[in-house]
Motif scaffolding. Structure first.
Motif, PDB file in Angstrom:
ATOM      1  N   PRO A  88      -0.279  22.548  26.313  1.00  0.00           N
ATOM      2  CA  PRO A  88      -1.496  23.333  26.173  1.00  0.00           C
ATOM      3  C   PRO A  88      -1.188  24.800  25.835  1.00  0.00           C
ATOM      4  N   ALA A  89      -1.988  25.352  24.906  1.00  0.00           N
ATOM      5  CA  ALA A  89      -1.707  26.681  24.388  1.00  0.00           C
ATOM      6  C   ALA A  89      -1.919  27.774  25.432  1.00  0.00           C
ATOM      7  N   GLY A  90      -2.660  27.468  26.496  1.00  0.00           N
ATOM      8  CA  GLY A  90      -2.954  28.504  27.501  1.00  0.00           C
ATOM      9  C   GLY A  90      -1.845  28.733  28.507  1.00  0.00           C
ATOM     10  N   LEU A  91      -0.846  27.837  28.522  1.00  0.00           N
ATOM     11  CA  LEU A  91       0.228  27.932  29.514  1.00  0.00           C
ATOM     12  C   LEU A  91       1.407  28.696  28.921  1.00  0.00           C
ATOM     13  N   ARG A  92       1.904  29.704  29.653  1.00  0.00           N
ATOM     14  CA  ARG A  92       3.047  30.468  29.139  1.00  0.00           C
ATOM     15  C   ARG A  92       4.303  29.607  29.102  1.00  0.00           C
ATOM     16  N   LYS A  93       5.035  29.665  27.980  1.00  0.00           N
ATOM     17  CA  LYS A  93       6.260  28.877  27.859  1.00  0.00           C
ATOM     18  C   LYS A  93       7.451  29.830  27.955  1.00  0.00           C
ATOM     19  N   GLU A  94       8.295  29.611  28.940  1.00  0.00           N
ATOM     20  CA  GLU A  94       9.417  30.524  29.141  1.00  0.00           C
ATOM     21  C   GLU A  94      10.741  29.802  28.975  1.00  0.00           C
ATOM     22  N   GLY A  95      11.714  30.502  28.426  1.00  0.00           N
ATOM     23  CA  GLY A  95      13.074  29.989  28.384  1.00  0.00           C
ATOM     24  C   GLY A  95      13.409  29.262  27.098  1.00  0.00           C
ATOM     25  N   SER A  96      14.641  28.739  27.099  1.00  0.00           N
ATOM     26  CA  SER A  96      15.197  28.203  25.869  1.00  0.00           C
ATOM     27  C   SER A  96      15.230  26.676  25.850  1.00  0.00           C
ATOM     28  N   GLY A  97      14.656  26.042  26.887  1.00  0.00           N
ATOM     29  CA  GLY A  97      14.718  24.582  26.977  1.00  0.00           C
ATOM     30  C   GLY A  97      13.880  23.867  25.929  1.00  0.00           C
ATOM     31  N   PHE A  98      13.072  24.638  25.180  1.00  0.00           N
ATOM     32  CA  PHE A  98      12.209  24.023  24.168  1.00  0.00           C
ATOM     33  C   PHE A  98      12.950  23.785  22.849  1.00  0.00           C
ATOM     34  N   ASP A  99      14.174  24.337  22.717  1.00  0.00           N
ATOM     35  CA  ASP A  99      14.904  24.238  21.450  1.00  0.00           C
ATOM     36  C   ASP A  99      15.054  22.801  20.969  1.00  0.00           C
ATOM     37  N   LEU A 100      15.571  21.933  21.866  1.00  0.00           N
ATOM     38  CA  LEU A 100      15.849  20.556  21.459  1.00  0.00           C
ATOM     39  C   LEU A 100      14.559  19.813  21.081  1.00  0.00           C
ATOM     40  N   PRO A 101      13.514  19.849  21.930  1.00  0.00           N
ATOM     41  CA  PRO A 101      12.283  19.166  21.508  1.00  0.00           C
ATOM     42  C   PRO A 101      11.688  19.731  20.219  1.00  0.00           C
ATOM     43  N   ILE A 102      11.779  21.048  20.001  1.00  0.00           N
ATOM     44  CA  ILE A 102      11.240  21.627  18.760  1.00  0.00           C
ATOM     45  C   ILE A 102      12.026  21.081  17.565  1.00  0.00           C
ATOM     46  N   ALA A 103      13.367  21.102  17.680  1.00  0.00           N
ATOM     47  CA  ALA A 103      14.204  20.613  16.572  1.00  0.00           C
ATOM     48  C   ALA A 103      13.893  19.141  16.288  1.00  0.00           C
ATOM     49  N   LEU A 104      13.751  18.338  17.352  1.00  0.00           N
ATOM     50  CA  LEU A 104      13.506  16.905  17.147  1.00  0.00           C
ATOM     51  C   LEU A 104      12.123  16.657  16.553  1.00  0.00           C
TER      52      LEU A 104
ATOM     53  N   ALA B  58      23.127  16.394  16.350  1.00  0.00           N
ATOM     54  CA  ALA B  58      23.434  15.251  15.486  1.00  0.00           C
ATOM     55  C   ALA B  58      23.488  13.958  16.308  1.00  0.00           C
ATOM     56  N   GLU B  59      23.977  14.072  17.567  1.00  0.00           N
ATOM     57  CA  GLU B  59      24.044  12.896  18.439  1.00  0.00           C
ATOM     58  C   GLU B  59      22.645  12.440  18.821  1.00  0.00           C
ATOM     59  N   ALA B  60      21.769  13.416  19.110  1.00  0.00           N
ATOM     60  CA  ALA B  60      20.386  13.086  19.476  1.00  0.00           C
ATOM     61  C   ALA B  60      19.712  12.346  18.323  1.00  0.00           C
ATOM     62  N   ARG B  61      19.959  12.829  17.109  1.00  0.00           N
ATOM     63  CA  ARG B  61      19.356  12.202  15.934  1.00  0.00           C
ATOM     64  C   ARG B  61      19.913  10.786  15.745  1.00  0.00           C
ATOM     65  N   ALA B  62      21.255  10.667  15.886  1.00  0.00           N
ATOM     66  CA  ALA B  62      21.881   9.356  15.703  1.00  0.00           C
ATOM     67  C   ALA B  62      21.353   8.373  16.744  1.00  0.00           C
TER      68      ALA B  62
END
Ligand SMILES: Nc1ncnc2c1ncn2[C@@H]1O[C@H](COP(=O)(O)OP(=O)(O)OP(=O)(O)O)[C@@H](O)[C@H]1O
Ligand SMILES: [Mg+2]
Length: 363
Positions: free
Chosen positions: A70-86, A160-164
């Motif tokens: 949800p757009a109203g919730l603040r997103k903090e930190g770098s843990g979103f990198d992998l889901p964004i890339a995928l 690359a492993e996640a994709r494979a």
């Protein structure tokens, strides 16, 4: 083209589900992230772009919009990198979107595409299980921690492993089951000479989980005795250990290679510690020393030197066994049991500096 990946945002000790939507449109190539990302999360752009390039995957030459809902919730930190890339890879059909939808994902990307650990893997895995998702794509280091939540972690070292794995051409190694640690190397009372009364006081405090004030002339062993208290406390039950692990995981303080903290924690903050460091705080509230010592020992050595405000702030957690921190976005509750409840607070003032009020309060 649109694709989705499931991940989580940390709010205190809770992980709230976040859907990462990646949308590719025709137009001038560009990349934007919306949905209240903080600075670290905004910088995901650069890491994701480099990570995808380093994994020798194709960066879609489209107008890419990533929405963290949800757009109203603040997103903090770098843990979103992998889901964004995928999600981007799924939107450009480099991984099967329907397979990605069966997974939650979590992890920071290095510029060379390696997946790095982030705080809070345990709570994220628990939230994934609650959301009905049984697999979590996560950094290898976080896999044993995630397994504690009773889901199936998929440890990946590299994008690359996640994709494979999602394309079915790579099977990640099984996650080793966690062994409870033996009674560690914590010092106990064996090496203490004499001090019958102090030892008895420590034993009573350990058995009944009472708070303890150690007073005496310099050099009589107050600090030495207080530091030995965790050594005579029993190991935590699995439920307590999970509670303690959750707090340390969210604070990013889990020691590497020790996914489950099953010994009572021992925290001895320096007397210059700020109020927020003692009881917790910050804009995305983080647990403080009182919560990190949950189910264990909080030692306030040189009590008289602590900031008055920090000591005053400890009153409420001492009474209630939890810290409630309110922010504009909402309230977080961190556990902080002590005394007759479950943790032990040891106050060891320097001999000459026991302020009368501190003594009265401790009594
Ligand atoms: N009963 C004892 N048995 C073994 N070692 C002791 C004993 N009492 C004191 N010591 C040793 O003496 C040294 C000083 O003790 P410690 O630092 O704990 O004193 P303190 O009471 O905290 O002093 P201060 O008031 O200056 O903080 C330590 O190295 C400690 O190990
Ligand atoms: Mg001392």
């Amino acid at each position: 083209m649109l694709a989705r990946a499931l991940t989580h945002a940390l709010v205190g000790l809770e992980a709230r589900p976040v859907e990462v939507e990646a949308h590719l449109q025709r137009g001038v190539p560009g990349f934007s992230i919306v949905g209240l990302p903080d600075k670290a999360c905004q910088e995901a752009k650069e890491r994701v772009r480099s990570g995808i390039a380093s994994a020798e995957l194709e960066w879609p030459l489209r107008r890419i919009t990533v929405n963290l809902a949800p757009a109203g919730l603040r997103k903090e930190g770098s843990g979103f990198d992998l889901p964004i890339a995928l999600a981007i890879l799924a939107a450009s059909r480099q991984v099967p979107p329907e397979r990605l939808a069966e997974h939650a994902a979590l992890g920071e990307l290095a510029l060379d595409g390696r997946v790095r650990p982030v705080p809070g893997a345990l709570v994220a895995a628990e939230a994934a299980r609650r959301a009905g998702v049984s697999r979590l794509l996560c950094p290898t280091e976080s896999a044993p921690e995630a397994a504690l939540a009773g889901i199936e972690p998929v440890p990946v070292r590299h994008l690359a492993e996640a994709r494979a794995y999602l394309r079915g051409t790579f099977e990640p190694p099984p996650v080793e089951p966690i062994r409870r640690s033996a009674n560690g190397s914590h010092p106990d009372l064996v090496a203490v000479r004499g001090q019958e009364r102090a030892r008895r006081a420590l034993e009573l405090a350990a058995a009944g989980r009472h708070n303890l004030l150690l007073a005496g002339p310099p050099g009589t062993g107050k600090t030495m005795l207080a530091r030995r208290l965790p050594g005579i406390l029993p190991a935590l039950t699995l439920e307590q250990a999970l509670e303690v692990t959750r707090i340390h995981s969210v604070a990013g303080l889990l020691p590497p290679g020790q996914p489950l903290l099953d010994r009572p924690p021992f925290r001895a903050p320096h007397h210059t510690a700020s109020t927020a460091a003692i009881v917790g705080g910050g804009s995305g509230p983080r647990p403080g020393e009182a919560s990190l010592a949950h189910q264990g020992v909080l030692l306030l050595d040189e009590l008289g030197e602590f900031h008055r405000s920090a000591l005053e702030a400890l009153r409420q957690p001492l009474e209630d066994g939890f810290v409630a921190i309110s922010r504009v976005q909402g309230q977080c509750v961190f556990p902080a049991h002590r005394g007759s409840r479950r943790g032990v607070l040891v106050l060891a003032p320097a001999a000459r500096l026991i302020p009368r009020q501190a003594l009265a309060r401790a009594a």
